[in-house]
Design a protein around this motif. Structure first.
Motif, PDB file in Angstrom:
ATOM      1  N   VAL A  75       0.860  -1.186   0.000  1.00  0.00           N
ATOM      2  CA  VAL A  75       0.000   0.000   0.000  1.00  0.00           C
ATOM      3  C   VAL A  75       0.897   1.237   0.000  1.00  0.00           C
ATOM      4  CG1 VAL A  75      -1.965  -1.093   1.153  1.00  0.00           C
ATOM      5  CG2 VAL A  75      -0.169  -0.033   2.525  1.00  0.00           C
ATOM      6  N   GLN A  76       0.442   2.300  -0.683  1.00  0.00           N
ATOM      7  CA  GLN A  76       1.227   3.541  -0.749  1.00  0.00           C
ATOM      8  C   GLN A  76       0.304   4.710  -1.054  1.00  0.00           C
ATOM      9  OE1 GLN A  76       4.764   3.799  -0.420  1.00  0.00           O
ATOM     10  NE2 GLN A  76       4.468   6.002  -0.431  1.00  0.00           N
ATOM     11  N   TRP A  77       0.325   5.735  -0.179  1.00  0.00           N
ATOM     12  CA  TRP A  77      -0.457   6.962  -0.384  1.00  0.00           C
ATOM     13  C   TRP A  77       0.265   7.880  -1.364  1.00  0.00           C
ATOM     14  CZ3 TRP A  77      -5.277   7.845   1.443  1.00  0.00           C
ATOM     15  CH2 TRP A  77      -5.727   7.107   2.544  1.00  0.00           C
ATOM     16  N   VAL A 100      -2.735   0.241  -4.292  1.00  0.00           N
ATOM     17  CA  VAL A 100      -2.710  -1.075  -3.656  1.00  0.00           C
ATOM     18  C   VAL A 100      -2.107  -2.064  -4.645  1.00  0.00           C
ATOM     19  CG1 VAL A 100      -4.086  -2.911  -2.613  1.00  0.00           C
ATOM     20  CG2 VAL A 100      -4.769  -0.513  -2.319  1.00  0.00           C
ATOM     21  N   GLY A 101      -1.026  -2.728  -4.242  1.00  0.00           N
ATOM     22  CA  GLY A 101      -0.423  -3.777  -5.056  1.00  0.00           C
ATOM     23  C   GLY A 101      -0.969  -5.126  -4.625  1.00  0.00           C
ATOM     24  N   THR A 102      -1.316  -5.955  -5.575  1.00  0.00           N
ATOM     25  CA  THR A 102      -1.997  -7.212  -5.271  1.00  0.00           C
ATOM     26  C   THR A 102      -1.097  -8.412  -5.551  1.00  0.00           C
ATOM     27  OG1 THR A 102      -2.949  -7.601  -7.465  1.00  0.00           O
ATOM     28  CG2 THR A 102      -4.109  -6.069  -6.004  1.00  0.00           C
ATOM     29  N   ASN A 103      -1.567  -9.554  -5.061  1.00  0.00           N
ATOM     30  CA  ASN A 103      -0.824 -10.791  -5.234  1.00  0.00           C
ATOM     31  C   ASN A 103      -0.858 -11.272  -6.681  1.00  0.00           C
ATOM     32  OD1 ASN A 103       0.690 -12.951  -3.972  1.00  0.00           O
ATOM     33  ND2 ASN A 103      -1.094 -14.261  -4.352  1.00  0.00           N
ATOM     34  N   VAL A 107      -2.087  -3.260  -9.983  1.00  0.00           N
ATOM     35  CA  VAL A 107      -1.941  -2.040  -9.182  1.00  0.00           C
ATOM     36  C   VAL A 107      -3.273  -1.313  -9.249  1.00  0.00           C
ATOM     37  CG1 VAL A 107      -0.735   0.142  -8.895  1.00  0.00           C
ATOM     38  CG2 VAL A 107       0.539  -1.873  -9.651  1.00  0.00           C
ATOM     39  N   GLN A 108      -3.936  -1.171  -8.103  1.00  0.00           N
ATOM     40  CA  GLN A 108      -5.235  -0.508  -8.035  1.00  0.00           C
ATOM     41  C   GLN A 108      -5.082   0.860  -7.385  1.00  0.00           C
ATOM     42  OE1 GLN A 108      -8.072  -3.032  -6.040  1.00  0.00           O
ATOM     43  NE2 GLN A 108      -7.758  -4.776  -7.453  1.00  0.00           N
ATOM     44  N   ILE A 109      -5.826   1.833  -7.910  1.00  0.00           N
ATOM     45  CA  ILE A 109      -5.825   3.190  -7.370  1.00  0.00           C
ATOM     46  C   ILE A 109      -7.199   3.435  -6.752  1.00  0.00           C
ATOM     47  CG2 ILE A 109      -5.402   5.627  -7.839  1.00  0.00           C
ATOM     48  CD1 ILE A 109      -3.006   3.810  -8.402  1.00  0.00           C
ATOM     49  N   TRP A 110      -7.207   3.870  -5.496  1.00  0.00           N
ATOM     50  CA  TRP A 110      -8.444   4.095  -4.762  1.00  0.00           C
ATOM     51  C   TRP A 110      -8.495   5.527  -4.242  1.00  0.00           C
ATOM     52  CZ3 TRP A 110     -12.357   0.416  -3.423  1.00  0.00           C
ATOM     53  CH2 TRP A 110     -12.113  -0.885  -3.902  1.00  0.00           C
ATOM     54  N   VAL A 113       5.991  -3.793  -3.774  1.00  0.00           N
ATOM     55  CA  VAL A 113       6.467  -2.481  -3.348  1.00  0.00           C
ATOM     56  C   VAL A 113       5.978  -1.421  -4.332  1.00  0.00           C
ATOM     57  CG1 VAL A 113       8.685  -2.800  -4.546  1.00  0.00           C
ATOM     58  CG2 VAL A 113       8.509  -1.138  -2.676  1.00  0.00           C
ATOM     59  N   LEU A 114       5.612  -0.253  -3.787  1.00  0.00           N
ATOM     60  CA  LEU A 114       5.116   0.883  -4.566  1.00  0.00           C
ATOM     61  C   LEU A 114       5.794   2.156  -4.098  1.00  0.00           C
ATOM     62  CD1 LEU A 114       1.317  -0.007  -4.315  1.00  0.00           C
ATOM     63  CD2 LEU A 114       2.726  -0.271  -6.376  1.00  0.00           C
TER      64      LEU A 114
END
Length: 495
Positions: A235-237, A246-249, A253-256, A276-277
């Motif tokens: 996770v990275q703000w 959010v990086g997933t398994n 890469v999702q942006i929220w 890592v992000l």
């Protein structure tokens, strides 16, 4: 042939000297109770010598001499090593004459009785000692701080007066002021599951979900659930604190939107987990187990705008420099790479680490200063000048280095560790003096984030706890932070 007078007096006189030539007179001064002796005349066939009034003159009868001879008894002659050493007597010397002459020249204190000298070793008549004018070392008490220095012949007080006294070390509380339960927080060295936004919201990845905890009111919000076939790996703000990646398994890469809890975008490109992000002001870099680094730009429609290939194993550390000009990456191949915006090849390839490089941090106080930490087989924190690629310093911490973060308030940094001590350490730079060593986690301290004001850090471990520590002073008033651990150790569940 000895004269009858010499035989009667018991004196052995040199040839040509009669007994009447040596006369000892005793004078008694009317105004003084002390007496003195003088040699009025010593005649010889070749010369005439007269020594008179060798001691202090009396008040009544004072005779002026052609020279001044000080009073020996008032002088500090005891500091001279006037220890008499036996020397062979000169032929034809007069022992009585020698004693009398030394008594008048050196004072009665320096007349050694004949019984004190070894038998058969008479002293020299005219030279009292071979140690004459050799200063005697006095064994005194230890010198005070204000006495002259032995080395520099300068006062210790004056030499230290120019430098201010050292400041007392800052007190860092040894206990966390808050503990949060974080069930399902994974014990995986290669993941990055905790981040603190500039809007004072903490994001934590727990299993398949991401939770947001507001530090201002302790409110917990569930951001997302990736479902049973996926999991949260990083996770990275953003720097503004409004959006979170959010990086997933599965490699996505999702942006929220963090305020409305809505997904804005999903970007692919990685073949496996994204562990890592790292955001800069405009783009997002992601590192994966597929050994690649992808750069994503939210302003374009494509999933990524560039691919950086250089690592030979999983990428587990990523950090942008404060000026967004350089990107540092660490991998399980024990390499630390530095990239710039002008090439897709690394500008620096640093290979001194002997274990995986996850912990990376750029100094906010000095441009081009990078710090990195190695895993269990390395245990070292290394400082680099990215301008020329030189290693500036290295310190062996004795434990696996999991995270590094530089304080923006003071020139200090914090490191978290795993095997074998699971400690948190605060360091001064550039002296690398330890400010504090904190313990409390029972497993590896794999996660680290700093609050927006720069005073508090949060650490996470496989013991499924998040602990909040006050370690850095404020930027305005660098005063010791208060130890609030006694009244706020109650645990709160984050979900």
């Amino acid at each position: 042939m000895e004269s009858p007078q010499a035989r009667k007096s018991g004196l052995k006189l040199p040839a040509g000297m009669s007994g009447t030539s040596l006369r000892l007179d005793t004078f008694t001064a009317s105004s003084s109770s002390s007496s003195f002796r003088s040699i009025s005349s010593i005649t010889s066939p070749s010369s005439f010598r007269s020594i008179s009034n060798l001691t202090s003159p009396s008040k009544a009868n004072s005779t002026c001499s052609d020279r001044f001879i000080p009073c020996r008894s008032s002088s500090r002659l005891h500091t001279f090593g006037l220890v008499e050493k036996p020397s062979p007597a000169k032929e034809g010397s007069n022992e009585a004459y020698s004693r009398l002459l030394k008594s008048e020249l050196f004072g009665s204190d320096f007349v050694s009785p004949s019984s004190s000298s070894p038998a058969g070793a008479p002293s020299s008549p005219l030279s009292p000692s071979k140690n004459m004018l050799r200063f005697k070392t006095e064994h005194s008490a230890p010198a005070s701080p204000y006495s002259p220095s032995i080395l520099g012949q300068q006062s210790a007080f004056s030499s230290d007066s120019s430098t201010p006294p050292p400041k007392p070390p800052r007190k860092v509380p040894k206990t966390p002021h808050k503990v949060l339960d974080a069930p399902s927080l994974q014990d995986d060295f290669y993941l990055n599951l905790v981040d603190w936004s500039s809007q004072n919201v903490l994001a934590v990845g727990l299993g398949t979900c991401v939770y947001l905890w507001s530090a201002s009111n302790s409110k917990v919000t569930k951001l997302c659930d990736l479902g049973p076939y996926d999991g949260v790996c990083s996770v990275q703000w953003t720097r503004e604190g409004s959006f979170i990646s959010v990086g997933t398994n599965l490699g996505q890469v999702q942006i929220w939107d963090g305020t409305q809890c809505k997904k804005v975008r999903t970007m692919g490109g990685h073949q496996t987990r994204t562990g890592v992000l790292a955001w800069n002001s405009r783009t997002l870099a992601s590192g994966s187990r597929d050994r690649n680094i992808l750069q994503h730009d939210m302003r374009v429609s494509s999933d990524f705008v560039s691919k950086l290939v250089g690592h030979k194993s999983e990428v587990c550390g990523l950090k942008w420099s404060c000026d967004d000009r350089e990107l540092a990456s660490g991998g399980n191949d024990n390499q630390l790479l530095v990239w710039n915006q002008h090439s897709q090849q690394p500008a620096l390839r640093l290979t001194e680490h002997t274990a995986a490089v996850k912990a990376i941090a750029w100094s906010p106080h000095q441009s081009g200063l990078l710090v990195s930490g190695g895993g269990t087989a390395d245990r070292c924190i290394r400082f680099w000048n990215t301008t020329n690629g030189h290693q500036l310093n290295c310190v062996d911490t004795g434990s696996q280095v999991c995270n590094l973060a530089w304080s923006k308030n003071v020139n200090e940094l914090v490191s978290t560790h795993g095997y074998s001590q699971n400690q948190i350490m605060v360091w001064k730079y550039p002296s690398l003096a330890k400010v504090a060593t904190l313990t409390g986690h029972s497993m590896r301290v794999l996660y680290l984030a700093i609050s927006p004001d720069g005073q508090t850090i949060v650490t996470g471990a496989g013991d499924e706890t998040l602990r909040f520590w006050n370690v850095f002073p404020s930027m305005k008033a660098p005063a010791p932070v208060k130890d609030t651990g006694l009244w706020s150790l109650g645990r709160t569940q984050i979900r």
